[in-house]
Design a protein around this motif. Structure first.
Motif, PDB file in Angstrom:
ATOM      1  N   GLN A  11       0.828  -1.212   0.000  1.00 59.00           N
ATOM      2  CA  GLN A  11       0.000   0.000   0.000  1.00 59.00           C
ATOM      3  C   GLN A  11       0.857   1.253   0.000  1.00 59.00           C
ATOM      4  N   ALA A  12       1.964   1.186   0.754  1.00 66.23           N
ATOM      5  CA  ALA A  12       2.852   2.351   0.785  1.00 66.23           C
ATOM      6  C   ALA A  12       3.498   2.578  -0.574  1.00 66.23           C
ATOM      7  N   ALA A  13       3.840   1.464  -1.286  1.00 67.65           N
ATOM      8  CA  ALA A  13       4.443   1.590  -2.615  1.00 67.65           C
ATOM      9  C   ALA A  13       3.451   2.198  -3.605  1.00 67.65           C
ATOM     10  N   ASP A  14       2.170   1.767  -3.516  1.00 64.60           N
ATOM     11  CA  ASP A  14       1.148   2.340  -4.407  1.00 64.60           C
ATOM     12  C   ASP A  14       0.980   3.823  -4.146  1.00 64.60           C
ATOM     13  N   ALA A  15       1.069   4.196  -2.892  1.00 67.58           N
ATOM     14  CA  ALA A  15       0.835   5.588  -2.533  1.00 67.58           C
ATOM     15  C   ALA A  15       1.899   6.514  -3.109  1.00 67.58           C
ATOM     16  N   VAL A  16       3.127   5.990  -3.215  1.00 64.85           N
ATOM     17  CA  VAL A  16       4.206   6.857  -3.706  1.00 64.85           C
ATOM     18  C   VAL A  16       4.640   6.485  -5.122  1.00 64.85           C
ATOM     19  N   GLY A  17       3.996   5.456  -5.676  1.00 60.13           N
ATOM     20  CA  GLY A  17       4.350   5.054  -7.034  1.00 60.13           C
ATOM     21  C   GLY A  17       5.684   4.355  -7.140  1.00 60.13           C
ATOM     22  N   ASP A  29      11.088  -5.608  -4.542  1.00 61.05           N
ATOM     23  CA  ASP A  29      11.778  -6.142  -3.357  1.00 61.05           C
ATOM     24  C   ASP A  29      10.883  -6.206  -2.127  1.00 61.05           C
ATOM     25  N   LEU A  30       9.584  -6.089  -2.317  1.00 59.29           N
ATOM     26  CA  LEU A  30       8.701  -6.030  -1.147  1.00 59.29           C
ATOM     27  C   LEU A  30       8.745  -7.320  -0.324  1.00 59.29           C
TER      28      LEU A  30
END
Length: 292
Positions: free
Chosen positions: A94-100, A105-106
């Motif tokens: 979710q954090a990756a989607d928020a910042v694009g 590597d998640l």
């Protein structure tokens, strides 16, 4: 028979679960200087270990090390907390989607988040208890005492060679002593001839002083005492108990008699023998420092 204070002994046990190695090293020391290193689970046994080592080795600078390690197959295993991993992964996604950001590597990041990987010990791979370590310590003590005894045999042969050399030199002194005394008498007769014509010459007084003078030069008692000390030293070497300190005291007495012979003899030849005897005695003292 003499024993050296220098020695090394070890004992080892390898099982499917663990490996234990007990090593004991010792050097010379005036008393028992003991250092013990054990795994934490044996901390409560240090007093017992010290008693065993002190009783067996008596004296020396001693180091005892007990190494314990689990075999690789028995080492801690990693378990994954799947529920926590899923929570971390979702939050990171979710954090990756928020910042694009990339999500490549998640999974690795989530796997290394706190408490995701949990170590689990094999219940059957516990610490080796004292009943296993104690026989190994006893075996290592036996091993180091064997080492000490073997070193002691070599020391005994070396020291007795020095003692025999002192005996030979003493025999040379005894052989030369009558010549020394005759030389002294001849010198005295010569001086007597020179001074006997003096008006103040007191023959009785002179004879008394000469008797005193000759007694001061007599080394017969010192030779007998030195022979006795050498015999006592030899007997002590072959006693079954530790004799290092006693031999040190006897060596001091031997040294006193040698010095007295040298100071009373007043003879160049005997002084030469005395110097050689002192050299042999110093070699003995050096070796005694390493004797139990």
């Amino acid at each position: 028979m003499l024993q050296s204070m220098t020695g090394f002994g070890s004992a080892r046990l390898d099982s499917d679960q663990y490996s234990i190695c007990v090593e004991i090293r010792s050097l010379n020391s005036k008393g028992m200087d003991l250092n013990v290193r054990t795994p934490r689970y044996l901390n409560d046994k240090e007093y017992e270990i010290r008693n065993m080592v002190t009783k067996a080795l008596v004296r020396g600078k001693v180091s005892v090390t007990v190494d314990y390690s689990k075999n690789k197959s028995q080492k801690a295993k990693n378990n994954i907390n799947r529920e926590l991993l899923q929570v971390y992964y979702n939050e990171l996604s979710q954090a990756a989607d928020a910042v694009g950001a990339s999500k490549q590597d998640l999974f690795r990041l989530a796997l290394h988040m706190p408490e995701v990987l949990q170590q689990e010990q094999d219940e059957e791979a516990g610490d080796a208890d004292w009943s296993i370590v104690q026989p190994l310590l006893e075996e290592a003590l036996k091993s180091i005492n064997t080492f000490r005894a073997d070193e002691g045999k070599a020391l005994t042969a070396e020291i007795m060679a020095y003692i025999d050399r002192i005996r030979i030199l003493l025999a040379e002194i005894d052989k030369h002593d009558p010549v020394r005394m005759e030389n002294i008498r001849n010198r005295v007769r010569g001086h007597l001839t020179e001074i006997s014509n003096s008006e103040s010459f007191d023959k009785n007084r002179f004879e008394q002083e000469m008797v005193y003078f000759m007694e001061k030069l007599d080394i017969a008692e010192e030779k007998v005492r030195l022979i006795n000390h050498l015999h006592y030293f030899t007997e002590t070497v072959y006693l079954p108990e530790p004799t290092g300190k006693k031999l040190g005291f006897i060596s001091q007495e031997i040294g006193r008699e040698i010095n007295t012979i040298g100071s009373k003899a007043n003879d160049a030849t005997i002084q030469h023998y005395v110097v050689e005897m002192k050299e042999e005695l110093e070699k003995i003292k050096e070796q005694i420092n390493n004797i139990l």
